[in-house]
Design a protein around this motif. Structure first.
Motif, PDB file in Angstrom:
ATOM      1  N   ASP A 177       9.100   3.732  -4.773  1.00 46.73           N
ATOM      2  CA  ASP A 177       9.597   4.282  -5.454  1.00 46.73           C
ATOM      3  C   ASP A 177      10.726   3.434  -6.176  1.00 46.73           C
ATOM      4  OD1 ASP A 177      12.347   6.533  -5.647  1.00 46.73           O
ATOM      5  OD2 ASP A 177      13.636   4.553  -4.948  1.00 46.73           O
ATOM      6  N   LEU A 178      10.597   2.354  -6.050  1.00 45.06           N
ATOM      7  CA  LEU A 178      10.830   1.200  -7.256  1.00 45.06           C
ATOM      8  C   LEU A 178       9.622   0.980  -8.504  1.00 45.06           C
ATOM      9  CD1 LEU A 178      12.602  -1.743  -5.499  1.00 45.06           C
ATOM     10  CD2 LEU A 178      13.339  -0.507  -6.746  1.00 45.06           C
ATOM     11  N   ALA A 179       8.624   1.457  -7.959  1.00 44.51           N
ATOM     12  CA  ALA A 179       7.508   1.190  -8.967  1.00 44.51           C
ATOM     13  C   ALA A 179       6.878   2.222  -9.746  1.00 44.51           C
ATOM     14  CB  ALA A 179       6.164   1.063  -8.043  1.00 44.51           C
ATOM     15  N   LYS A 180       8.403   3.466  -9.351  1.00 45.60           N
ATOM     16  CA  LYS A 180       8.051   5.188  -9.798  1.00 45.60           C
ATOM     17  C   LYS A 180       9.162   5.100 -10.993  1.00 45.60           C
ATOM     18  CE  LYS A 180       7.249   8.879  -7.516  1.00 45.60           C
ATOM     19  NZ  LYS A 180       7.142  10.144  -6.466  1.00 45.60           N
ATOM     20  N   CYS A 181      10.151   4.782 -10.510  1.00 48.18           N
ATOM     21  CA  CYS A 181      11.386   4.123 -12.299  1.00 48.18           C
ATOM     22  C   CYS A 181      11.079   3.318 -12.510  1.00 48.18           C
ATOM     23  CB  CYS A 181      12.491   4.381 -11.206  1.00 48.18           C
ATOM     24  SG  CYS A 181      12.871   3.423 -10.530  1.00 48.18           S
ATOM     25  N   GLY A 182      10.070   2.033 -12.661  1.00 49.54           N
ATOM     26  CA  GLY A 182       8.865   1.355 -13.600  1.00 49.54           C
ATOM     27  C   GLY A 182      10.370  -0.036 -13.361  1.00 49.54           C
ATOM     28  N   VAL A 183      10.489  -0.216 -12.080  1.00 48.18           N
ATOM     29  CA  VAL A 183      11.169  -1.542 -12.307  1.00 48.18           C
ATOM     30  C   VAL A 183      10.396  -2.256 -11.282  1.00 48.18           C
ATOM     31  CG1 VAL A 183      13.505  -2.337 -10.354  1.00 48.18           C
ATOM     32  CG2 VAL A 183      13.616  -0.249 -11.698  1.00 48.18           C
ATOM     33  N   ALA A 184      10.327  -2.609 -10.105  1.00 48.65           N
ATOM     34  CA  ALA A 184       8.670  -3.284 -10.266  1.00 48.65           C
ATOM     35  C   ALA A 184       7.220  -2.624 -10.573  1.00 48.65           C
ATOM     36  CB  ALA A 184       8.446  -2.572  -8.657  1.00 48.65           C
ATOM     37  N   GLU A 185       6.715  -3.529 -11.029  1.00 48.55           N
ATOM     38  CA  GLU A 185       5.781  -3.633 -11.595  1.00 48.55           C
ATOM     39  C   GLU A 185       4.557  -5.000 -11.054  1.00 48.55           C
ATOM     40  OE1 GLU A 185       6.457  -3.841 -16.254  1.00 48.55           O
ATOM     41  OE2 GLU A 185       6.394  -1.502 -15.888  1.00 48.55           O
ATOM     42  N   PRO A 186       4.283  -4.255 -10.087  1.00 49.36           N
ATOM     43  CA  PRO A 186       3.579  -5.813  -9.465  1.00 49.36           C
ATOM     44  C   PRO A 186       2.147  -6.081 -10.425  1.00 49.36           C
ATOM     45  CG  PRO A 186       3.343  -3.890  -7.953  1.00 49.36           C
ATOM     46  CD  PRO A 186       4.536  -3.559  -9.027  1.00 49.36           C
ATOM     47  N   ASP A 187       1.793  -6.687 -10.146  1.00 47.02           N
ATOM     48  CA  ASP A 187       0.201  -7.164 -10.528  1.00 47.02           C
ATOM     49  C   ASP A 187      -0.734  -7.299  -9.013  1.00 47.02           C
ATOM     50  OD1 ASP A 187       1.055  -8.139 -12.819  1.00 47.02           O
ATOM     51  OD2 ASP A 187       1.227 -10.077 -12.696  1.00 47.02           O
ATOM     52  N   THR A 188      -0.228  -7.718  -8.347  1.00 43.74           N
ATOM     53  CA  THR A 188      -0.711  -7.543  -6.828  1.00 43.74           C
ATOM     54  C   THR A 188      -0.316  -6.816  -5.474  1.00 43.74           C
ATOM     55  OG1 THR A 188      -2.350  -9.467  -7.738  1.00 43.74           O
ATOM     56  CG2 THR A 188      -2.114  -8.929  -5.110  1.00 43.74           C
ATOM     57  N   LEU A 189      -0.200  -5.990  -4.928  1.00 46.35           N
ATOM     58  CA  LEU A 189       0.053  -5.229  -3.810  1.00 46.35           C
ATOM     59  C   LEU A 189      -0.669  -6.018  -2.205  1.00 46.35           C
ATOM     60  CD1 LEU A 189       1.021  -1.716  -4.204  1.00 46.35           C
ATOM     61  CD2 LEU A 189       2.375  -3.354  -4.225  1.00 46.35           C
ATOM     62  N   VAL A 190      -0.600  -6.910  -2.158  1.00 46.19           N
ATOM     63  CA  VAL A 190      -0.915  -7.206  -0.572  1.00 46.19           C
ATOM     64  C   VAL A 190      -0.754  -6.032   0.753  1.00 46.19           C
ATOM     65  CG1 VAL A 190      -0.537  -9.428   0.867  1.00 46.19           C
ATOM     66  CG2 VAL A 190      -0.838  -9.473  -1.302  1.00 46.19           C
ATOM     67  N   ASP A 191      -0.498  -5.632   1.400  1.00 47.70           N
ATOM     68  CA  ASP A 191      -0.681  -4.932   1.957  1.00 47.70           C
ATOM     69  C   ASP A 191      -0.352  -5.593   3.210  1.00 47.70           C
ATOM     70  OD1 ASP A 191      -0.544  -2.435   3.810  1.00 47.70           O
ATOM     71  OD2 ASP A 191      -2.029  -1.533   3.073  1.00 47.70           O
ATOM     72  N   ILE A 192       0.026  -5.658   4.379  1.00 50.70           N
ATOM     73  CA  ILE A 192       0.817  -6.272   5.692  1.00 50.70           C
ATOM     74  C   ILE A 192       0.545  -5.468   6.285  1.00 50.70           C
ATOM     75  CG2 ILE A 192       1.597  -8.567   4.121  1.00 50.70           C
ATOM     76  CD1 ILE A 192       4.438  -6.808   5.819  1.00 50.70           C
ATOM     77  N   THR A 193       0.833  -3.601   6.395  1.00 50.44           N
ATOM     78  CA  THR A 193       0.652  -3.252   7.527  1.00 50.44           C
ATOM     79  C   THR A 193      -0.449  -3.144   8.633  1.00 50.44           C
ATOM     80  OG1 THR A 193      -0.978  -1.386   6.346  1.00 50.44           O
ATOM     81  CG2 THR A 193       1.637  -1.107   6.244  1.00 50.44           C
ATOM     82  N   HIS A 194      -1.971  -3.759   8.526  1.00 49.50           N
ATOM     83  CA  HIS A 194      -2.560  -3.786   9.728  1.00 49.50           C
ATOM     84  C   HIS A 194      -2.458  -5.190   9.987  1.00 49.50           C
ATOM     85  CE1 HIS A 194      -4.205  -0.898   6.616  1.00 49.50           C
ATOM     86  NE2 HIS A 194      -5.038  -0.317   7.621  1.00 49.50           N
ATOM     87  N   LEU A 195      -1.398  -5.689   9.645  1.00 50.45           N
ATOM     88  CA  LEU A 195      -1.108  -7.145  10.863  1.00 50.45           C
ATOM     89  C   LEU A 195      -0.750  -6.961  12.358  1.00 50.45           C
ATOM     90  CD1 LEU A 195       0.351  -9.624   7.790  1.00 50.45           C
ATOM     91  CD2 LEU A 195      -1.645  -9.075   8.320  1.00 50.45           C
ATOM     92  N   LYS A 196      -1.337  -7.610  12.831  1.00 52.77           N
ATOM     93  CA  LYS A 196      -1.075  -7.087  14.710  1.00 52.77           C
ATOM     94  C   LYS A 196      -0.128  -8.046  14.707  1.00 52.77           C
ATOM     95  CE  LYS A 196      -5.108  -5.055  15.484  1.00 52.77           C
ATOM     96  NZ  LYS A 196      -5.259  -3.086  15.264  1.00 52.77           N
TER      97      LYS A 196
END
Lengths: 752, 327
Positions: free
Chosen positions: B35-54
């Protein structure tokens, strides 16, 4: 090309007798719930590019600079369309040849007239590249102060309001009526700007082939859209094919082709490839019309018996700085309550917004919430029950014109809805009812009227030698169920079972079905379908009754009845013949007939034609928090003949829920410094959620009207929203003793 | 599009190491970040996906309290039987938040990192001044549309309201947030805007929320979350209160009281003045209402949000009295 819609994939309907009047489920429901229904943005012609609008962040001024190079340098960006390279048009988008040609922003210059106005279009290989390209334009502006409030500009009296009504109208002497009154009230109400939020934003896929143009776009008026594009691009209407099988809601915003849709066509022309353009949600807040804010003052006088002696309804509203559309709010007082003296008047200001346009019941919805609130105040001032007061002032003839009504079952609406609601036990005074949890409980009523309008439409009917039928008309289904209701009328018109009829609509190469607006589509296109069916049946009857080999020989046209795919002699139903037999014997593969739908000028002169309704609302208000919840809505509506009660009820539900939205939720909130709307998204532009609408009941009141049209249809698209908002406001007063004067009603208005 | 790298973390350490790099953001449910990326507030260079961490989505409840993994979904926690029985306010805060769809996606770690709904913060294309986005650029909200802005904890630099529900309940019951090695009271995890509204959380580069711990208490056991808003669902609070209460043996005298406010402050707002004023007192409506006024001590409005100052104490009082009725 015609649309290939498999509308018969759903299970067969159970049905007896004629199709009209049956509660069929939507014939396109199967396609919609399985995702097979193809909406405009679902189209991807080969070689298609994506266009994204860059829109102004200021309300007024001019674009001084755009970094076109930066956008073009971005990977995937193919072209940037600005006023400098926008393809030439055959007509000035600022030209206004007639009052319903609305000015469009098509990059004609660098001027900015409202926030979210298009300042460039970025065309790219992907949506993402086009989106980033638009951001890279980094516009620089020369900004001027924004004018956004009803007091921000000099007011004037518009030349006309709504669809061309006089801004000021009089009947009798209002001042004398007020002077003679025993009781008087005066009250001012404010309604906010509301913006279109159909589920489907405006979208277009446009492809040029030389001077031929192919378009997929949602439209409530295919022929009008075709005509407008024809004028703008200087190509013949028949060279423009628009397909609009499904709309994800229209509500007036898709009645006329909007600027962004035309920009999609321009973009396709510029790059010589098909282009898709879909508005982002926030881009809906500007170029596609909206409901203008109003400030309405009502003055009323009543005699000793609670009869109105005068009504003065004055409305201040706003249009854009560059075009004219004036919400005809005060005109709501023309048709509802009997009074010897009525004045309606309008004034307006010009603001730095997009041009306000049609939004479900334009004028009626805004005017009704003020009128119904004021009527409630008047009833209270007279010490009368609000329903009794409305009945005391019941209009037996149209108040403003004195014309008799073609039909008016409003008394029945009041009595049935009141009974279902339990109105009789309502205490007169406010703040007397509490529920078991301590919530202040209030009951309110509102009356609805909406004119029974017809436009012009045509349809073509075909009967085939295999006994099946075809009905074609360029009608538009906005989601209301037109695919189903028209097919029902077609089936009866052709004397066939509905599953024997191939009904085609939603395409500009079909006969012009007029506009799906003004609640007039079912009546208008329905009459064209009905008449086309009658024309082709008449031809069929001629073939049969003129042929000695037919059992129908000798019966003239009036002497046969079409039913279930057969013609029967009226005087002897044992003598009949199937359509297939008649056509086969005549050596014909098919015959056709044409029909038109149009208002009847003579009855128009004689009768006032309106649909009516009454809505009762219960609200509960937390006494400490001012938190309002609508707990029950009961509406009863009389709108002529009902083609499909399931779909009609659904229209009423939708309208009534929008009425709740009007009273309690919807409001575009503008930053006064910048002129920008600050809640242009569905998280913060609120409409009711399911939990806000626990109980809605719509009662259909039977009404035969021989004058509106041969089918007796009045139209149900808009009347549901009218009356409901006022009913909710009046219930809030009854619960709390606080009279809402500003909408939507918020927590802070009732905190005390 | 604006390119960024996407990296799926295979271990907690790998996630932390990646998160230490500038321009890197952690991606869990994505309901806030995207949501924040779509409105231009978050502009990350790298996204670290943590959803697979056990093992990061566990919900453990025992006598000492509840430990909730950072990847536990809002919806799961709201529906968890032991959370509902031992920490009713936590469950109630969660199910009254957002929409069912969002609750099924959003994680509790991401929920704590949720940012303000201030439209000026969220509109970088239209409003260049925002101290939270660009330190020193100014505040566009002051003098603008402020109905949803904070009345407590504001500064001259920022009046943005903290919109979450869960953290309000966490603050009331002294929950702690675990950042790997370090742990902090949730109350200390959220920072006041002061002159640095860009810094919202006391989290350092390379740190990651791993779990939240809520200690058991009698007050948490008898608790509620009351959320007031114009719409019945899917709306941020006009004002809300997380309240827990413990009575003396007489069932009337307040031994322990926890009160936190949502929807009115720049961070989840513990109302200790109300707690102190009522501890040791017998629960009486007048006493409670008077003490509840202390919840908005020092409040400053910006016009359209003035009503929150009136509303919030009423919400607090109602929540306390409601809990008293169940005694």
């Amino acid at each position: 090309m015609t649309l290939e819609l498999s509308l018969n994939q759903q299970p067969a309907h159970t049905r007896q007798g004629s199709s009209i009047g049956q509660p069929l489920t939507r014939r396109d429901g199967f396609l919609k719930v399985t995702g097979a229904a193809r909406y405009a943005a679902d189209n991807h012609p080969s070689g298609m590019l994506y266009a994204v609008l860059a829109v102004s962040s200021i309300a007024r001024g001019r674009v001084a600079a755009l970094d076109v190079e930066a956008a073009k340098a971005h990977k995937g960006v193919v072209e940037v369309m600005t006023p400098r390279n926008r393809p030439a048009l055959a007509a000035d988008p600022d030209a206004k040849d007639h009052p319903f040609m609305f000015r469009l922003d098509l990059l004609q210059n660098e001027e900015v007239r409202y926030p979210n106005q298009t300042i460039a279009v970025v065309i790219a290989e992907t949506l993402e590249a086009a989106t980033e390209g638009a951001a890279l334009l980094s516009p620089r502006y020369e900004a001027l102060p924004a004018r956004v409030g009803l007091d921000d500009a000099e007011s004037f009296v518009p030349r006309g309001v709504g669809v061309g009504n006089p801004a000021v109208q009089h009947k009798g002497d209002v001042e004398a009526g007020l002077k003679s009154a025993k009781t008087r009230i005066e009250a001012t109400y404010e309604t906010p700007a509301q913006y279109h939020n159909a589920m489907e934003p405006h979208a277009i896929v446009a492809a040029w082939d030389g001077d031929k143009l192919s378009i997929d776009t949602p439209s409530q008026g295919l022929a009008m859209a075709q005509g407008r594009i024809s004028g703008l691009f200087g190509i013949a209407p028949q060279n423009i094919h628009i397909r609009s099988p499904f709309l994800g809601g229209g509500f007036g915003s898709k009645g006329m082709i909007s600027g962004p849709q035309v920009l999609g066509v321009l973009a396709a022309r510029l790059v010589g490839r098909p282009v898709k353009l879909v508005l982002r949600r926030e881009q809906m807040y500007g170029p596609v019309g909206h409901r203008a804010p109003t400030r309405q003052t009502l003055r009323m006088g009543m005699d000793g018996e609670g009869r109105l002696t005068a009504i003065h309804h004055h409305a201040k509203t706003a249009s854009s700085t560059f075009d004219d559309f004036f919400e005809p709010a005060a005109d709501a007082s023309h048709t509802l309550y009997a009074s010897p003296a009525i004045t309606t008047s309008h004034e307006a200001v010009r603001l730095d917004t997009g041009t306000p346009l049609f939004m479900r019941a334009p004028g009626e919805a805004t005017g009704s919430i003020a009128l119904e609130s004021a009527i409630d105040e008047a009833a209270h001032a007279c010490g009368m029950d609000p329903l009794e007061f409305r009945l005391r002032n019941y209009a037996e003839v149209e108040p403003m014109t004195g014309k008799p009504f073609s039909s008016k079952a409003l008394r029945e609406c009041y009595s049935q809805a009141a009974k279902a609601f339990g109105w009789a036990s309502r205490p007169l005074q406010p703040r007397l009812m509490r529920d078991a949890d301590g919530f202040l409980t209030g009951w309110g009523v509102g009356t609805a009227t909406f004119p029974a309008i017809m436009f012009q439409a045509e349809a073509r009917a075909v009967l085939k030698a295999d006994g099946s039928g075809l009905m074609e008309t360029g009608a538009q289904d906005m989601g209301q169920g037109a695919w189903t209701a028209f097919a029902q009328i077609a089936a009866d018109g052709l004397g066939l079972d509905i599953d024997q009829v191939d009904f085609r609509a939603g395409s500009s190469d079909l006969p012009n079905a007029g506009i799906a607006g003004g609640s007039g589509h079912t009546a208008t296109a329905g009459m064209a379908i009905h008449n086309a069916g009658a024309a082709v049946i008449a031809r069929l009857a001629d073939l049969a009754t003129g042929n000695e080999a037919s059992p129908l020989f000798g019966a003239d046209n009036e002497g046969v009845v079409a039913r279930g795919g057969r013609l029967y002699r009226r005087d002897d139903e044992n003598r009949s013949e199937s359509y297939a037999e008649i056509l086969t014997r005549a050596g014909l593969t098919e015959i056709e007939g044409h029909g038109k739908g149009a208002p009847d000028a003579a009855s128009q002169e004689t009768y006032a034609k309106h649909a009516h309704g009454a809505v009762f609302a219960e609200v509960k208000v937390d006494p400490d928090f001012g938190q309002i919840r609508v707990t029950r809505l009961v509406g009863a509506f009389a709108a002529g003949r009902v083609i499909n009660p399931r779909l009609v009820r659904s229209q009423y539900y939708g309208g009534m829920i929008w009425g709740v939205s009007f009273a309690l939720h919807e409001e575009a909130i503008t930053d006064r410094r910048s002129g920008r709307i600050q809640n242009a998204n569905l998280a913060e532009y609120h409409v009711p959620v399911n939990a806000d609408v626990p109980s809605v009941e719509a009662i259909l009141i039977h009404e035969d009207d021989p004058y509106v049209n041969a089918l007796g249809i009045k139209g149900v698209g808009e009347i549901g929203i009218i009356g409901t908002a006022g009913a909710v406001a009046n219930a809030v007063w009854h619960a709390t003793g606080v009279r809402p004067r500003r909408f939507p009603i918020r927590i802070e208005d009732l905190l005390g | 599009m604006r390119d960024f790298s996407y990296f799926r973390a295979s271990s907690l350490d790998a996630a932390r190491q990646a998160a230490a790099l500038p321009g890197t953001m952690l991606l869990a449910g994505g309901t806030t970040l995207i949501d924040l990326a779509k409105c231009g507030v978050a502009e990350p260079d790298t996204l670290v996906d943590i959803t697979h961490l056990k093992g990061l989505d566990r919900i453990d409840v025992n006598e000492r309290g509840a430990t909730i993994g950072a990847l536990a979904k809002m919806g799961h926690i709201a529906d968890h039987a032991d959370i509902k029985s031992r920490f009713p306010a936590i469950s109630e805060a969660l199910w009254q938040a957002a929409s069912a769809q969002i609750r099924n996606m959003a994680t509790i770690g991401g929920n704590l990192m949720q940012r303000t709904r201030c439209p000026y913060f969220r509109g970088p294309a239209n409003f260049s001044a925002c101290n939270k986005r660009e330190p020193g650029s100014g505040c566009s909200a002051i003098g603008g549309v402020t109905r949803g802005h904070a009345v407590l904890g504001t500064s001259e630099a920022c009046i943005a309201m903290y919109p979450g529900d869960l953290a309000t309940a966490l603050v009331a019951f002294d929950a702690t947030v675990h950042l790997g090695e370090r742990k902090l009271l949730v109350d200390d995890f959220f920072l006041l805007p002061g002159s640095t509204p860009d810094r919202e959380h006391a989290i350092e580069p390379g740190e990651m929320i791993t779990s939240i711990e809520i200690p058991s208490s009698a007050a948490a056991h008898r608790s509620t979350y009351l959320k007031i808003r114009d719409r019945q669902s899917y709306e941020f609070a006009a004002a809300s209160a997380a309240v827990g209460i413990e009575f003396e043996a007489d069932g009337r005298t307040i031994r322990d009281l926890r009160v936190a406010l949502g929807g009115v402050a720049t961070k989840p707002w513990r109302a200790r003045a109300v707690e102190e004023a009522l501890k040791g007192k017998v629960l009486e409506p007048e006493t409670v209402r008077a003490a509840s006024r202390l919840a908005v001590e020092g409040a400053v409005d910006h016009g359209a949000n003035h009503y929150k100052i009136e509303l919030a104490p009423r919400v607090v009082a109602r929540a306390i009295l409601k809990l008293g009725e169940t005694a």
